[in-house]
Design an enzyme around this catalytic site. Structure first.
Site, short mmCIF file in Angstrom:
data_model
loop_
_atom_site.label_atom_id
_atom_site.label_comp_id
_atom_site.label_asym_id
_atom_site.label_seq_id
_atom_site.Cartn_x
_atom_site.Cartn_y
_atom_site.Cartn_z
N HIS A 86 1.04 -1.26 0.05
CA HIS A 86 -0.01 0.16 -0.06
C HIS A 86 0.74 1.23 0.04
O HIS A 86 1.91 1.32 0.73
CB HIS A 86 -1.02 -0.10 1.35
CG HIS A 86 -1.80 1.32 1.48
ND1 HIS A 86 -3.07 1.45 0.60
CD2 HIS A 86 -1.47 2.56 1.93
CE1 HIS A 86 -3.33 2.81 0.53
NE2 HIS A 86 -2.70 3.09 1.37
N SER B 40 -8.01 3.67 8.93
CA SER B 40 -8.84 3.55 7.79
C SER B 40 -7.97 2.73 6.82
O SER B 40 -8.50 1.71 6.05
CB SER B 40 -8.77 5.14 7.04
OG SER B 40 -9.31 5.10 5.75
N ARG C 32 -14.66 12.67 7.14
CA ARG C 32 -13.38 13.09 7.49
C ARG C 32 -12.78 14.29 6.38
O ARG C 32 -12.37 15.28 6.65
CB ARG C 32 -12.44 12.30 7.75
CG ARG C 32 -12.24 11.44 8.68
CD ARG C 32 -11.30 10.20 8.73
NE ARG C 32 -10.24 10.50 8.52
CZ ARG C 32 -9.44 9.74 7.81
NH1 ARG C 32 -9.82 8.47 7.20
NH2 ARG C 32 -8.02 10.20 7.41
N LYS D 278 -8.94 -1.60 5.92
CA LYS D 278 -8.97 -2.36 4.62
C LYS D 278 -7.95 -3.51 4.06
O LYS D 278 -8.47 -4.72 3.83
CB LYS D 278 -9.22 -1.31 3.47
CG LYS D 278 -10.43 -0.16 3.62
CD LYS D 278 -10.43 0.49 2.39
CE LYS D 278 -9.46 1.63 2.26
NZ LYS D 278 -9.76 2.78 3.20
N ASP E 123 -15.61 2.38 7.17
CA ASP E 123 -14.44 3.30 6.79
C ASP E 123 -14.98 4.11 5.54
O ASP E 123 -14.50 5.44 5.31
CB ASP E 123 -13.19 2.40 6.43
CG ASP E 123 -12.28 3.33 5.93
OD1 ASP E 123 -11.73 4.37 6.69
OD2 ASP E 123 -11.99 3.20 4.71
#
Length: 435
Positions: free
Chosen positions: A92, A193, A178, A197, A171
């Site tokens: 990620h 967040s 947000r 995931k 989320d």
């Protein structure tokens, strides 16, 4: 007729807000309830906005963040890859300008018998989205069923696709909130967040690419390190082997910013060429992913040079309906930007370049907006290179030439050109490792 009584709730949202406002630690039960109740619509948007701001101002400790993450995972489904015959690993990135690394990285790692389930997203604002880039390839599709994904992981080894709506639905609601309440930068909320995931995706190991610098979400290196530490701890606590690399995003990655432009450059890397910084980061992340999957000391550079990674790329694209040999979209109009002085490029502002590409149509300003696949910025001079007055610095690409004026405004001053003297220090791409 009497109305049926409301189901009694375990807590009151105002009490939870007051607790965090008063710098108290939220209990596990409070956290479980507030995430579930928000997902069910019992906690109102304005109440969750107040709680998010209290968290932004007062923070959370490690156990609170871990529980918050677990509660968001519990709001939806979890994937599992235990039926695969190969180990799984994922990457990620927190996003940046010209960050095309997923494209060459996933097939490169898969070449060595590791499954890479890369669930990716779309761009918003100045940072590009992996799915937008791949959709510039004729025929390629982002949406796969779970069965299609599992078959592709077993057969090809790599899949890059859209995440299903069932993963961490809490989320999705909280992220949108947000975004409009000034609480995006809250480190506990960013970390939970992303990691909710990633943990729900079910991968056995995860490598994080935390960007810092002018074009990054976390511009300050100390903040980026804190976020990396928090995310690595969350992964570790959840039983996912997690490591983070802190990487430089003060200048764009590579020489292209824009969807089809970045695909073209990624293919160059898979063909054994491409920009040095893109190769360096791709190789560094591939080594971390393979080590986490139990395959250290693998010669990843050789797989880029001898065509193995390219073969995996073509199979991956074809498996999702794309034609890996098709011509990529090309913008109908171009504008050239030239240097006004002699010297050496000592700086190149990633944010300015990213905003310029966005204004040309490479990105979107709101979810669901269409992007131009051929739009973007092609960089002809980067840090450390000599330049003469009149030399080409960049080519701007778009289908809508009325966009050039605002794009040129955005990119104005992006290049710092030093006149003589010592050459700039060589750019360090990997700034640190957190495990």
């Amino acid at each position: 007729m009497n109305e049926s009584p409301r189901t009694a709730e375990a807590f009151d949202a105002v009490d939870v807000i007051r607790a965090k406002r008063s710098r108290e630690r939220l209990s596990d039960a409070q956290i479980d309830w507030v995430i579930d109740a928000y997902t069910r619509g019992v906690v109102a948007e304005e109440q969750m906005a107040a709680l998010a701001m209290a968290i932004f101002l007062n923070g959370m400790d490690r156990s609170e963040i871990a529980r918050w993450t677990a509660a968001m995972i519990a709001s939806g489904e979890r994937m599992a890859f235990a039926s695969l015959s190969k180990p799984t690993t994922d990457k990620h990135s927190t996003g940046g300008v010209g960050d095309k690394i997923t494209l060459p990285l996933a097939p490169l790692v898969a070449t060595f018998g590791v499954a890479v389930p890369q669930l990716s997203g779309r761009g918003l604002g100045h940072t590009g989205g992996t799915l937008d880039k791949l959709e510039s390839i004729p025929g390629w599709r982002a949406d796969l069923t779970n069965a299609e994904m599992m078959a592709q992981l077993e057969g090809v080894g790599a899949v890059i696709c859209a995440a299903g709506s069932g993963l961490a639905p809490a989320d999705k609601k909280l992220y949108a909130l947000r975004d409009v309440t000034g609480t995006v930068e809250a480190i506990p909320l960013i970390a939970s967040s992303i990691m909710s995931k990633k943990i729900a995706e079910g991968t056995a190991s995860l490598v994080l690419d935390l960007k810092t610098g002018a074009g990054a979400f976390m511009r300050d290196e100390a903040d980026a390190r804190e976020l990396a530490r928090t995310m690595v701890d969350l992964g570790t606590d959840a039983g996912v082997r997690t490591v983070a690399l802190l990487t430089d995003m003060s200048a764009p990655l590579g020489r292209t910013v824009g969807n089809a432009l970045e695909v073209r450059e990624s293919v160059e890397v898979l063909a054994g060429g491409g920009p040095a910084d893109v190769i360096e980061l791709t190789v560094a992340l591939a080594r971390e992913m393979l080590a986490a999957a139990g395959k250290p000391d693998t010669d990843v550079e050789a797989a880029l040079q001898d065509g193995r990674a390219m073969d995996t790329w073509k199979r991956m694209i074809a498996a999702q309906g794309g034609d890996p040999d098709a011509a990529l979209p090309v913008a109908r109009h171009t504008e050239e930007l030239r240097a006004s002085e002699d010297g050496v490029v000592t700086g190149l502002d990633a944010m300015k370049v990213g905003v310029a590409g966005w204004r040309l149509g490479a990105g979107r300003s709101r979810p669901g907006e269409a992007v131009q696949f051929g739009a973007g910025v092609e960089l002809h001079r980067v840090i450390g290179e000599e330049v003469r007055a009149g030399d080409l610095l960049a080519t701007l690409h778009t289908d809508t030439p009325e966009r050039f004026a605002r794009s040129l405004e955005a990119i104005d001053g992006a290049w710092e050109i030093g006149s003589g003297g010592a050459a700039p220090a060589e750019r360090r791409i990997v700034l640190g490792r957190i495990a």
